[in-house]
Structure formats: C-alpha cells, structure tokens
Scaffold this motif. Structure first.
Motif, PDB file in Angstrom:
ATOM      1  N   ARG A   1       0.846  -1.436  -0.078  1.00 50.02           N
ATOM      2  CA  ARG A   1       0.001  -0.054   0.034  1.00 50.02           C
ATOM      3  C   ARG A   1       0.977   1.358   0.022  1.00 50.02           C
ATOM      4  O   ARG A   1       0.482   2.465  -0.355  1.00 50.02           O
ATOM      5  CB  ARG A   1      -1.321  -0.006   1.139  1.00 50.02           C
ATOM      6  CG  ARG A   1      -2.270  -1.131   0.969  1.00 50.02           C
ATOM      7  CD  ARG A   1      -2.962  -1.177   2.273  1.00 50.02           C
ATOM      8  NE  ARG A   1      -2.153  -1.664   3.428  1.00 50.02           N
ATOM      9  CZ  ARG A   1      -2.705  -2.095   4.434  1.00 50.02           C
ATOM     10  NH1 ARG A   1      -3.826  -1.701   4.833  1.00 50.02           N
ATOM     11  NH2 ARG A   1      -1.949  -2.437   5.642  1.00 50.02           N
TER      12      ARG A   1
ATOM     13  N   ASP B   1       3.618   0.098  11.556  1.00 50.90           N
ATOM     14  CA  ASP B   1       3.068   1.184  10.621  1.00 50.90           C
ATOM     15  C   ASP B   1       2.377   2.201  11.545  1.00 50.90           C
ATOM     16  O   ASP B   1       1.691   2.972  10.688  1.00 50.90           O
ATOM     17  CB  ASP B   1       2.145   0.636   9.345  1.00 50.90           C
ATOM     18  CG  ASP B   1       1.276   0.073   9.908  1.00 50.90           C
ATOM     19  OD1 ASP B   1       0.947  -0.551  10.914  1.00 50.90           O
ATOM     20  OD2 ASP B   1       0.635  -0.872   8.958  1.00 50.90           O
TER      21      ASP B   1
ATOM     22  N   ASP C   1      -1.997   5.547  11.305  1.00 51.21           N
ATOM     23  CA  ASP C   1      -1.468   4.233  10.651  1.00 51.21           C
ATOM     24  C   ASP C   1      -0.853   4.714   9.282  1.00 51.21           C
ATOM     25  O   ASP C   1      -1.514   5.468   8.615  1.00 51.21           O
ATOM     26  CB  ASP C   1      -2.786   3.483  10.408  1.00 51.21           C
ATOM     27  CG  ASP C   1      -2.071   2.114   9.653  1.00 51.21           C
ATOM     28  OD1 ASP C   1      -1.298   2.175   8.938  1.00 51.21           O
ATOM     29  OD2 ASP C   1      -2.689   0.959   9.878  1.00 51.21           O
TER      30      ASP C   1
HETATM   31 MG    MG Z   1      -1.496  -1.433   9.196  1.00 48.14          MG
END
Ligand code: MG
Ligand code: GDD
Length: 358
Positions: A13, A109, A216
């Motif tokens: 991501r 993260d 996050d």
């Molecule tokens: Mg995460």
C-alpha cells in the motif's frame, strides 16, 4: 524489558516507495519509520528489540546495525519462513522475548507519542495479562474495534467489524505478560482474531486511552495526514526540530543540509529531506520531499510525496496526492494530478487524473 516489532508484509500500500526500501525504513518526518518506535522503546529502558520480518531481512539488519550502536540497544531480526500473521511471530521469537517480564509488541506502521512508561504503570496497576492502546477514529471498519468499561477492562474485541460496533480502535501497540505465549501455537495466527477475543472473554485484556495523536502511516494519504499530526505534536514537544523564518508557514521540518532558494513559500505540513535542493520561487504545501530530491524554480508541490533523488523541473505542478518513486523525473512545465510514478520513470506530458505511470 524487551520489545517485538511486527515488520512483515510487503508494504504494497506504500508503493512505489516500498519498491526502493522496506516500509519500516521509509523516512517519516526525516527518520526511518521503525526508528521512531525503537528510540521510544529505548527511552523507557527496553534493552532488546526483535524485528519480526518475512522479507528483505539483510537490508533491515544492515541499516539497524549502525543505529543499534548509537542507541545502545540490541536489535535482532527474527525471520519467518512463511508469513506467521500477527501472533505467530511472537511464538517464533519466544526464546528472545521471554525473560519472565512483560514485553512490548508494536505494529510497524503506526505512530503516536508512544506513552510506553504510562503503559507500564497501567499494566502493573491493573495486573492485566495484556494492555492495548486505544484511540478514536471516524472510520473504525478497517481496524480492530474495542469495547471496554470505565476501568479499561476490554469486554469485546472485534477485528474489522462488518457492522458498527464502536469507534474506539486498537492502536496496534501492546504490552503483554509472558502468559500470552501459552495462548499462541507455532503456526500462522492472527492476534486480533484468535488471541485477543479470547483474552477479552476471560477478562484479562485491558486498554489505555491514548493521549494525543495517532496515525497508521502505511499508505500515502495516511502518511501525509500522519506527517501533519506528527509535526503538530513536535510543535508542542520539540519546537526546535521545526523550521522557522521567512519562507516558512506553519509546521515545517527541513533537514539541516537541505537548500531552499529565494522567494519560496514552504508549508504548512511540509518535510524537506536531507540533501534536497529547492529552487527559487517554489511553493510547497502538505508534502514530503525524500532525501536528495530536487524541485526546479517556480514549481508548485501540494499534497504529494517526492521520492529519493527525484527531480521535478521548473514551472511544474504536482498536486492531489502524487507519489513519485525513487529517481523519477518530472519535466519542466508538466502538471501532474494524483499521479503514482514508479522508480526511474520520466513524465513529460500532463497527467490530469489519478494514474499509475509504469
Ligand atoms: Mg496497518
Ligand atoms: N512478521 C510479520 N509476519 N508481520 C506481519 C505479518 C506476518 O505474517 N502480517 C502482518 N504483519 C505486520 C504488519 O507489517 C503490520 O506492522 C502489523 O503486522 C499489522 O498488520 P497490518 O496488515 O498493517 O494490519 P492492519 O493495519 O490491517 O490492522 C492492524 O492494525 C490496526 C491499527 O493500524 C490490526 O492490529 C488492527 O486491529 C489495528 O486496529
């Protein structure tokens, strides 16, 4: 005390940045993401941090070897042959982690002010088997939702609920007593789905409300909003780390060796990395320039992340969530809106709607 950081996954991501380095090493506010966490753990006396990894262990080990000496903390990696989920890695690393004391577990993260000492005190006070940090979000559906009573005792833990359960979520930061090892088998296991719900049912799981910000930062939009929150927090706790003076507006961080031209307007919520060169008359807002990138004169960069050693020409315009990988070239006068550009690519025509440049 010891700590484990869950560093698995491929960071998809956060592509295209994670094509160049593993996610934990991507600099967030001019410091590798994982270093924010390791420094905070070291500050409360954690003597050994285990990084649970399932890919690129050598790159992470090499980088952290230097930091380990600087911080006076032992950093080891625990490599999984197959992805072990979020609980399996604890079992894999049990022999490093289990010294009979409670230990920290962190998702790699997440960022916040890391109130580790308060967690230690709370964990002792409640006698909990596990203490989680909890924070409030507007869209709880992509998180682990927690229902708890006034004393912090968790009654229910629901990972990624399909229907609204509540808006208090698991911040991904835990302090666990060694008894938890007995709850985990040596196989791929989700701590959120297979361990925490049972502990909640048995009333051994507690939570502490997180004061201050939480983010996050595992995907670009959150990385940018998390940057703004982190800079605002630094404004309170360490204002000297922020830039001030003529071209600066709001919270801005500029690496000491970065060069900013004349007649610029920089900020708010901008991070300029080490070795960056910003030409004259440049406007930067809500963006991060990673190390060694260059912005040509009179260009405009808003809501974007510019990858390491990338080059933006003169009179160019980047906006609406552009993410440039490493060593990307945006030619002069090009306008890019919402472009994701893979490393080493060159863009010489306008991009007017979100697009991935392969
Ligand atoms: Mg995460
Ligand atoms: N070593 C290892 N092995 N680490 C892993 C593995 C694995 O197989 N799978 C995931 N991880 C790591 C990720 O790198 C990340 O640091 C952490 O475990 C959590 O995984 P994510 O994939 O980021 O989960 P999430 O963001 O969907 O949800 C988690 O975080 C939320 C807070 O951001 C959960 O813990 C939620 O309950 C929580 O609210």
């Amino acid at each position: 005390m010891k700590g484990l950081i869950l560093v698995g996954g491929f960071g998809t991501r956060l592509r295209p940045l994670t094509f160049s380095k593993p996610k934990p090493l991507v600099e967030f506010c001019n410091k590798a993401m994982v270093l924010h966490q390791i420094e905070a753990l070291a500050a409360v006396g954690v003597s050994e941090v285990v990084l649970a990894v399932n890919y690129q262990p050598h790159i992470i080990e090499q980088f952290l070897a230097k930091e380990s000496d600087k911080l006076g903390i032992k950093i080891t990696t625990s490599l999984e042959d197959e992805p072990m989920g979020t609980a399996g890695p604890l079992k894999v690393a049990e022999k490093h982690l289990n010294d009979g004391e409670p230990f920290f577990v962190l998702n790699s993260d997440v960022t916040c002010d890391f109130p580790f000492q308060a967690m230690i005190d709370f964990h002792k006070k409640t006698g909990a088997e596990g203490t989680l940090l909890v924070t409030k979000v507007t869209d709880p559906s992509k998180f682990g939702v927690i229902l708890y009573d006034e004393g912090g005792k968790i009654n229910q833990f629901v990972e990624k609920p399909q229907h609204f359960v509540g808006d208090r979520i698991n911040a991904g930061i835990y302090l666990l007593s060694p008894g938890v090892f007995d709850r985990i088998e040596l196989r791929p296991t989700s701590i959120e789905k297979e361990v925490f719900p049972i502990m909640a049912k048995e009333s051994t799981l507690f939570c502490m409300e997180l004061p201050g910000f939480w983010a996050d930062v595992g995907q670009p939009a959150d990385f940018r909003s998390g940057t703004a929150l982190n800079l605002a927090s630094l404004r309170e706790s360490a204002p000297d780390t922020l830039a001030s003076g003529e071209p600066i507006e709001g919270n801005v961080m500029v690496a000491p060796d970065a060069v900013i031209g004349k007649g610029c307007r920089i900020g708010p919520d901008v991070v300029v990395g080490p070795g960056c060169i910003v030409g004259d008359g440049v406007r930067l807002v809500r963006s991060t320039l990673l190390g060694g990138s260059r912005i040509g004169s009179n260009s405009y960069v808003a809501d974007s992340i510019v990858g390491w050693s990338s080059k933006v020409g003169e009179w160019a315009r980047l906006c609406n969530g552009c993410v440039l990988g490493e060593d990307v070239s945006i030619k002069s006068e090009v306008c890019a809106s919402g472009a994701t550009v893979l490393p080493h690519k060159s863009v010489s025509a306008d991009i007017m709607s979100p697009k991935i440049v392969l």
